[in-house]
Scaffold this motif. Sequence first.
Motif, PDB file in Angstrom:
ATOM      1  N   SER A  57       0.845  -1.190   0.000  1.00 57.12           N
ATOM      2  CA  SER A  57       0.000   0.000   0.000  1.00 57.12           C
ATOM      3  C   SER A  57       0.882   1.242   0.000  1.00 57.12           C
ATOM      4  O   SER A  57       2.103   1.128   0.066  1.00 57.12           O
ATOM      5  N   MET A  58       0.257   2.418  -0.085  1.00 53.12           N
ATOM      6  CA  MET A  58       1.018   3.661   0.026  1.00 53.12           C
ATOM      7  C   MET A  58       0.409   4.491   1.148  1.00 53.12           C
ATOM      8  O   MET A  58      -0.696   4.191   1.605  1.00 53.12           O
ATOM      9  N   SER A  59       1.129   5.517   1.602  1.00 53.46           N
ATOM     10  CA  SER A  59       0.658   6.258   2.775  1.00 53.46           C
ATOM     11  C   SER A  59       0.689   7.752   2.530  1.00 53.46           C
ATOM     12  O   SER A  59       1.674   8.283   2.010  1.00 53.46           O
ATOM     13  N   LYS A  60      -0.396   8.408   2.936  1.00 52.21           N
ATOM     14  CA  LYS A  60      -0.412   9.873   2.868  1.00 52.21           C
ATOM     15  C   LYS A  60       0.296  10.441   4.100  1.00 52.21           C
ATOM     16  O   LYS A  60       0.400   9.756   5.123  1.00 52.21           O
ATOM     17  N   MET A  61       0.733  11.697   3.992  1.00 52.42           N
ATOM     18  CA  MET A  61       1.344  12.347   5.153  1.00 52.42           C
ATOM     19  C   MET A  61       0.336  12.358   6.296  1.00 52.42           C
ATOM     20  O   MET A  61      -0.849  12.631   6.087  1.00 52.42           O
ATOM     21  N   GLY A  62       0.799  12.041   7.477  1.00 48.44           N
ATOM     22  CA  GLY A  62      -0.101  11.946   8.624  1.00 48.44           C
ATOM     23  C   GLY A  62      -0.527  10.508   8.885  1.00 48.44           C
ATOM     24  O   GLY A  62      -0.999  10.174   9.953  1.00 48.44           O
ATOM     25  N   GLU A  63      -0.345   9.656   7.856  1.00 50.90           N
ATOM     26  CA  GLU A  63      -0.763   8.256   8.003  1.00 50.90           C
ATOM     27  C   GLU A  63       0.413   7.294   7.883  1.00 50.90           C
ATOM     28  O   GLU A  63       0.230   6.091   7.759  1.00 50.90           O
TER      29      GLU A  63
END
Length: 265
Positions: free
Chosen positions: A174-180
């Motif tokens: 998966s990929m992650s957004k900033m904050g996550e």
Amino acid sequence: MIFLRSGLYLLLATLCLPVFAGENGDWNGKRAAVVLTYDDSLNIHLDKVLPALDQREMKGTFYLTVNPTAFSSRMLEWREAAKNGHELGNHTLFHPCDGKKPNREWVSPDYDLSTYSVKRMVEEITLTNRILESVDGLEERTYAYTCGDTEAGQASFIKHIEPLFVGARGVANSMSKMGEVNLYNINAFFIFNHTAAQMIAEAERAYQEGALLVYLFHGVGGEHNLNIAEKEHTALLDYLKKNEDKYWITTMVEAARYAKKKQEN
Ligand SMILES: [Zn+2]
């Protein structure tokens, strides 16, 4: 007057433009971040991947297991790679994995994480850090869980290694957004026989989502069962180079350091 009026229209038009969420960039001024990671200390990383990255002035993270000869007999070349800005990441001394998990018949009983203690695992990881530090002179780096395993003898060692690293890469696809960003189990996109088009599609999705995308490579044109054709890898690098304005292409330690700071605020 005409100039004034057209200037005013331009200003209004600019103010009314729809703002793409994160357009000003969550990732060091770019909308998305891309990290290229290469596991398991392969000769091909020194012989093919590093020259391809250097030629394009791009940096990668190499998760090194200390025991294989591609590390132990080529330390000066790894030192050179670190001098050129690539990260030497920690991937343990002996690459232990949990032999009790499905399809793990290949795991040697000597290096079976299901029979390790947390203490032994943490000591081996700490020693690997000391060895890598003697090669690159750096105190900060990231870790990659061998086989994605986070337990030794059925007990999690994640908390025990947190003080040793800026972050740690996992294998959740998966990929992650900033904050996550889960700094001690960072998502990664596992590459196995992918085409450049498939990998580029993931990069474009990361751009749309304003996310951190980590590619996880092993063999590039051979030397590992988990392989990708060299030409597909080259085509991905060419795409990323051409789209440098869209992506912050960096090492895992830089991306993790940056995310840690931003997420703390
Ligand atoms: Zn590995």
